[in-house]
Design a protein around this motif. Structure first.
Motif, mmCIF file in Angstrom:
data_model
loop_
_atom_site.group_PDB
_atom_site.id
_atom_site.type_symbol
_atom_site.label_atom_id
_atom_site.label_comp_id
_atom_site.label_asym_id
_atom_site.label_seq_id
_atom_site.Cartn_x
_atom_site.Cartn_y
_atom_site.Cartn_z
ATOM 1 N N VAL A 566 29.605 -9.113 -39.093
ATOM 2 C CA VAL A 566 30.611 -9.098 -38.027
ATOM 3 C C VAL A 566 31.636 -8.007 -38.316
ATOM 4 O O VAL A 566 32.288 -8.016 -39.361
ATOM 5 N N GLU A 567 31.775 -7.071 -37.399
ATOM 6 C CA GLU A 567 32.709 -5.951 -37.566
ATOM 7 C C GLU A 567 34.057 -6.254 -36.936
ATOM 8 O O GLU A 567 35.080 -5.739 -37.369
ATOM 9 N N ALA A 568 34.035 -7.032 -35.847
ATOM 10 C CA ALA A 568 35.287 -7.336 -35.142
ATOM 11 C C ALA A 568 35.159 -8.693 -34.476
ATOM 12 O O ALA A 568 34.071 -9.080 -34.038
ATOM 13 N N LEU A 569 36.297 -9.398 -34.381
ATOM 14 C CA LEU A 569 36.320 -10.733 -33.770
ATOM 15 C C LEU A 569 37.213 -10.718 -32.537
ATOM 16 O O LEU A 569 38.273 -10.078 -32.523
ATOM 17 N N TYR A 570 36.798 -11.443 -31.496
ATOM 18 C CA TYR A 570 37.686 -11.654 -30.346
ATOM 19 C C TYR A 570 38.894 -12.453 -30.803
ATOM 20 O O TYR A 570 38.801 -13.304 -31.689
ATOM 21 N N GLN A 571 40.034 -12.213 -30.122
ATOM 22 C CA GLN A 571 41.272 -12.897 -30.493
ATOM 23 C C GLN A 571 41.689 -13.961 -29.487
ATOM 24 O O GLN A 571 42.541 -14.781 -29.773
ATOM 25 N N GLU A 572 41.159 -13.905 -28.280
ATOM 26 C CA GLU A 572 41.683 -14.773 -27.222
ATOM 27 C C GLU A 572 40.558 -15.581 -26.587
ATOM 28 O O GLU A 572 39.392 -15.256 -26.736
ATOM 29 N N ASP A 573 41.015 -16.596 -25.837
ATOM 30 C CA ASP A 573 40.158 -17.330 -24.908
ATOM 31 C C ASP A 573 39.181 -18.267 -25.629
ATOM 32 O O ASP A 573 39.242 -18.414 -26.842
ATOM 33 N N PHE A 574 38.248 -18.817 -24.890
ATOM 34 C CA PHE A 574 37.391 -19.854 -25.484
ATOM 35 C C PHE A 574 36.446 -19.284 -26.535
ATOM 36 O O PHE A 574 35.840 -20.008 -27.287
ATOM 37 N N TYR A 575 36.315 -17.942 -26.579
ATOM 38 C CA TYR A 575 35.463 -17.339 -27.618
ATOM 39 C C TYR A 575 36.282 -16.640 -28.703
ATOM 40 O O TYR A 575 35.762 -15.793 -29.426
ATOM 41 N N ALA A 576 37.559 -17.005 -28.804
ATOM 42 C CA ALA A 576 38.396 -16.461 -29.883
ATOM 43 C C ALA A 576 37.746 -16.751 -31.238
ATOM 44 O O ALA A 576 37.119 -17.803 -31.430
ATOM 45 N N GLN A 577 37.862 -15.783 -32.127
ATOM 46 C CA GLN A 577 37.308 -15.890 -33.492
ATOM 47 C C GLN A 577 35.779 -15.884 -33.519
ATOM 48 O O GLN A 577 35.162 -16.268 -34.513
ATOM 49 N N THR A 578 35.148 -15.430 -32.418
ATOM 50 C CA THR A 578 33.692 -15.213 -32.448
ATOM 51 C C THR A 578 33.444 -13.702 -32.455
ATOM 52 O O THR A 578 34.333 -12.924 -32.109
ATOM 53 N N PRO A 579 32.223 -13.277 -32.832
ATOM 54 C CA PRO A 579 31.980 -11.841 -33.007
ATOM 55 C C PRO A 579 32.083 -11.044 -31.713
ATOM 56 O O PRO A 579 31.548 -11.449 -30.684
ATOM 57 N N ALA A 580 32.763 -9.904 -31.802
ATOM 58 C CA ALA A 580 32.877 -8.983 -30.665
ATOM 59 C C ALA A 580 32.110 -7.700 -30.944
ATOM 60 O O ALA A 580 31.578 -7.073 -30.031
ATOM 61 N N VAL A 581 32.096 -7.279 -32.203
ATOM 62 C CA VAL A 581 31.345 -6.082 -32.604
ATOM 63 C C VAL A 581 30.566 -6.463 -33.860
ATOM 64 O O VAL A 581 31.127 -7.089 -34.764
ATOM 65 N N THR A 582 29.293 -6.098 -33.875
ATOM 66 C CA THR A 582 28.461 -6.472 -35.029
ATOM 67 C C THR A 582 27.654 -5.272 -35.499
ATOM 68 O O THR A 582 27.498 -4.286 -34.771
ATOM 69 N N SER A 583 27.148 -5.372 -36.724
ATOM 70 C CA SER A 583 26.194 -4.364 -37.196
ATOM 71 C C SER A 583 25.086 -5.095 -37.938
ATOM 72 O O SER A 583 25.290 -6.188 -38.470
ATOM 73 N N ASN A 584 23.929 -4.484 -37.929
ATOM 74 C CA ASN A 584 22.774 -5.153 -38.539
ATOM 75 C C ASN A 584 21.874 -4.090 -39.158
ATOM 76 O O ASN A 584 21.539 -3.096 -38.500
ATOM 77 N N SER A 585 21.495 -4.307 -40.402
ATOM 78 C CA SER A 585 20.549 -3.368 -41.005
ATOM 79 C C SER A 585 19.160 -3.718 -40.524
ATOM 80 O O SER A 585 18.788 -4.892 -40.446
ATOM 81 N N HIS A 586 18.424 -2.682 -40.191
ATOM 82 C CA HIS A 586 17.050 -2.912 -39.733
ATOM 83 C C HIS A 586 16.211 -1.764 -40.281
ATOM 84 O O HIS A 586 16.497 -0.602 -39.995
ATOM 85 N N GLY A 587 15.220 -2.070 -41.077
ATOM 86 C CA GLY A 587 14.437 -1.006 -41.714
ATOM 87 C C GLY A 587 15.374 -0.103 -42.509
ATOM 88 O O GLY A 587 16.238 -0.573 -43.246
ATOM 89 N N GLN A 588 15.218 1.198 -42.284
ATOM 90 C CA GLN A 588 16.065 2.159 -42.999
ATOM 91 C C GLN A 588 17.411 2.381 -42.318
ATOM 92 O O GLN A 588 18.236 3.129 -42.821
#
Ligand code: GLA
Ligand code: GLA
Length: 688
Positions: A566-588
């Motif tokens: 998780v790179e960034a979390l939402y701050q507001e509303d019913f999805y506050a503290q859930t992921p807003a920006v993510t990164s994932n390693s895949h292969g290389q």
């Protein structure tokens, strides 16, 4: 990418300067035609596009041909060592033709047959029009094909629009039969037939979309748009048959367009398909400089973006086919280019890969709707006015740039633009109907690279991804399984991918994937998008990213995290503290997902960290303030560096190494001051 070979798009090893010349409007004024030849030399021009709308001057009555005036004009231009871009005249036809063969006239989407008049309004399926254009083109090729002044073919003009006549309906049904293997069930399945009882049981029931008929079947809308592109290309291919046969060595282009206000890619034809049929991409650029809704720098960024798209279509230099020396006549406000802007805006085109600066038009007409459109020669018929002088200066500057012709600008970063995606996304009844703004969203992802002088290719989905370190794919709502698998391989092989909200939702039939998006995207990003929340214009959310807060407008994807970081979390509303920006390693490689519509401050910081991580850098480092743009074209041994001041005041820039001013030959080092709107073009040896 590091291919520094030159690609000459024509046999001219110099920058083309000139433009649309319409002597057919002045045939009763030999004095004016004689003045033109003198003025062309004073303006430092060398290339003219002829015959674009000249059909009634070439064939005033059916079968009666009057080419002599054109012979003379071509010869005169040749005598002064000029070159000719010869147009086929299909963009407008004589009245006798519409009168005798009404099938050449278009029928609009409301099924009204159009009257004769205007231009760019022929039926693309009409057998008669196809025969007439091919015959005319054959005559042109026979007469001028071996003329030493002939540089290139300019096919028709700004192809656009669509026709809904019976012949086009039949052609559309034929196109569908080919696509769907003569199987109507496949059409009904692809178009979600049972919805609102839209199942067909006979091909003849299928009609093109219409405001008075079918317009809610998205699969049909999408297939119709694809057909319109294919039918336009088929018309074009019919036009070029005699040219390819008689003049195989003469390159072929047609002039592309941009939609005007935000200078976004032209919407109604899929240029990624059209590009494959052309030898050279050319386009007509009319940015509204000095407007009252954006800064000069922001407009320059948009011009950069679209140039990078049109250059990337063939990964070779393109031609600026039309531009105005000053104002146009069709913006809501037709403002004159301020002193210096003509040089700056022309050189920006060259900086991004144009091997020409060509105008609409050479001489202002006296009558009809374009009599006030900017031209090199005004109604004063004089070389002594500001606009003419600035054109002559551009011509002189271009003469110093012959070595730049054919050079390209390699890039490590690509942004993906897709015409079909734009059609499907605009059609989608959902999200925010006014706020999708797909091409403008691409601008927002392009801006941080433009500001940092990092070259970007704007590519389309079929192009090779493998040479890029970073591929940015905003809002790819429509993504076929094939595209998804290509994106996945790009990351598996070591690429870095950035995707955003509203991506991967429908397939190439505009049918949604089951499960929010395709399973392969889930593997790639390690997340599952659960809902897309659309915000009202006044609504905001925020994210926390690397210790800072950034604002979100309009879109926020609620994400279920599976294996992503998780790179960034939402701050507001019913999805506050859930992921807003993510990164994932895949292969290389690594795949980033940006779930919400973040703003410039976020994009600057987010992409800065990718620039650091991936060691993305300008081709040549020049220190400067915001609003100055540095673009570089490269040959095997030289950097041609365009330093452009798009701000309203003087700017000091600093070169890290000594450079040579290409205009004066002078050595420059360290700090150099550029006046408002000034452009400096310098060269260095490059040591790659
Ligand atoms: C109406 C119609 C439904 C559906 C909804 C959508 O209520 O009856 O078929 O289209 O609108 O909101
Ligand atoms: C287009 C056309 C030209 C002319 C210009 C005016 O680009 O191709 O014929 O009408 O617009 O800006």
């Amino acid at each position: 990418m590091s291919n520094f070979n030159k690609t000459y798009t024509t046999d001219a090893a110099f920058m083309l300067h000139g433009g649309d010349y319409n002597p057919d409007q002045w045939l009763d004024r030999p004095d004016i035609l004689a003045d033109d030849m003198k003025l062309m030399q004073l303006a430092n021009t060398n290339t003219f596009s002829l015959g674009i709308f000249a059909w009634s001057a070439l064939e005033p009555e059916e079968g009666v041909y009057t080419f002599e005036w054109l012979d003379e004009v071509i010869e005169n231009i040749h005598q002064m060592s000029g070159r000719i871009i010869l147009a086929t005249p299909s963009g407008a036809r004589p009245a006798w033709m519409s009168q005798k063969y009404p099938e050449v006239l278009r029928v609009n989407a409301s099924r009204q047959k159009q009257l004769h008049g205007g231009r760019h309004n022929h039926c693309f399926s009409s057998k008669v029009y196809r025969e007439k254009t091919q015959k005319m083109n054959r005559l042109l090729a026979e007469r001028y094909g071996s003329h030493p002044a002939l540089l290139m073919w300019h096919i028709s003009n700004e192809y656009s629009g669509e026709c809904h006549c019976d012949a086009c309906q039949q052609a559309f049904r034929h196109w569908l039969k080919e696509k769907y293997n003569e199987d109507l069930k496949q059409v009904n399945d692809a178009w979600w037939g049972p919805f609102w009882s839209h199942t067909f049981n006979d091909w003849s029931q299928i009609e093109s979309p219409s405001p008075i008929g079918e317009h809610a079947v998205h699969g049909l809308n999408l297939d119709w748009r694809r057909f319109v592109t294919d039918q336009t290309i088929s018309f074009f291919e019919n036009e070029v048959v005699p040219l390819k046969e008689l003049t195989p060595a003469i390159p072929i282009t047609t002039n592309f367009m941009a939609d005007t206000h935000d200078l976004i890619p032209f919407q109604s034809l899929d240029y990624s398909k059209f590009a494959k049929h052309l030898d050279v991409i050319s386009w007509d650029a009319y940015p509204a400089w000095h407007n009252d809704w954006e800064s000069t720098a922001d407009l320059a960024m948009k011009v950069g973006f679209i140039n990078d798209l049109y250059r990337s279509l063939k990964q070779q230099p393109f031609l600026l086919m039309e531009s105005t020396p000053s104002a146009v006549n069709w913006h809501p406000v037709n403002k004159a280019k301020r002193p210096g802007m003509h040089m700056l805006s022309s050189m920006q085109m060259v900086a991004h890969g144009s091997d020409s600066v060509l105008y609409f038009q050479w001489r202002k007409s006296r009558g009809s709707s374009e009599k006030f459109h900017g031209a090199v020669v005004d109604h004063d018929n004089s070389a002594d006015n500001r606009v003419f002088q600035e054109v002559a200066e551009v011509g002189a500057a271009l003469q110093q740039l012959s070595n730049v012709v054919g050079t390209n600008r390699p890039a490590d970063v690509a942004i993906l633009y897709d015409w079909e995606n734009n059609w499907a996304l605009n059609d989608a009844q959902g999200f925010g109907l006014q706020s999708k703004r797909y091409p403008q969203t691409l601008h927002d992802h392009y801006r941080p690279f433009w500001e940092r002088d990092i070259p970007v290719d704007v590519i389309t989905k079929e192009q090779d991804f493998s040479s890029y370190k970073l591929l940015i794919v905003p809002m790819l709502y429509l993504a076929s399984e094939q595209t998804i698998s290509r994106l996945k391989s790009f990351v598996a092989d070591g690429g870095t991918l950035v995707m955003t909200y509203i991506s991967g939702i429908v397939n190439e039939y505009d049918l949604t994937y089951m499960g929010g998006w395709h399973q392969d995207l889930q593997d790639l990003f390690g997340i599952k998008p659960i809902e897309t929340d659309t915000l009202y214009p006044g609504d905001r959310n925020n994210v926390q990213y690397q210790g800072n807060t950034y604002e979100i407008k309009e879109y926020a994807t609620v994400i279920e995290n599976q294996s992503a970081h998780v790179e960034a979390l939402y701050q507001e509303d019913f999805y506050a503290q859930t992921p807003a920006v993510t990164s994932n390693s895949h292969g290389q490689g690594k795949a980033y997902y940006i779930g919400g519509r973040l703003q410039d401050d976020f994009h600057r910081d987010f992409y800065q960290s990718l620039m650091n991580e991936l060691a993305l850098a300008p081709a040549v480092a020049v220190q400067h303030e915001k609003g100055v743009s540095v673009q570089v074209r490269q040959s095997k041994d030289k950097n041609y560096i365009f330093v452009m001041n798009f701000t309203e005041e003087a700017q000091t820039v600093a070169f890290e190494e000594a450079v040579k001013d290409m205009e004066t030959g002078e050595e420059l080092a360290g700090e150099v001051t550029l006046a408002k709107y000034e452009v400096k073009i310098v060269e260095t040896l490059h040591n790659q």
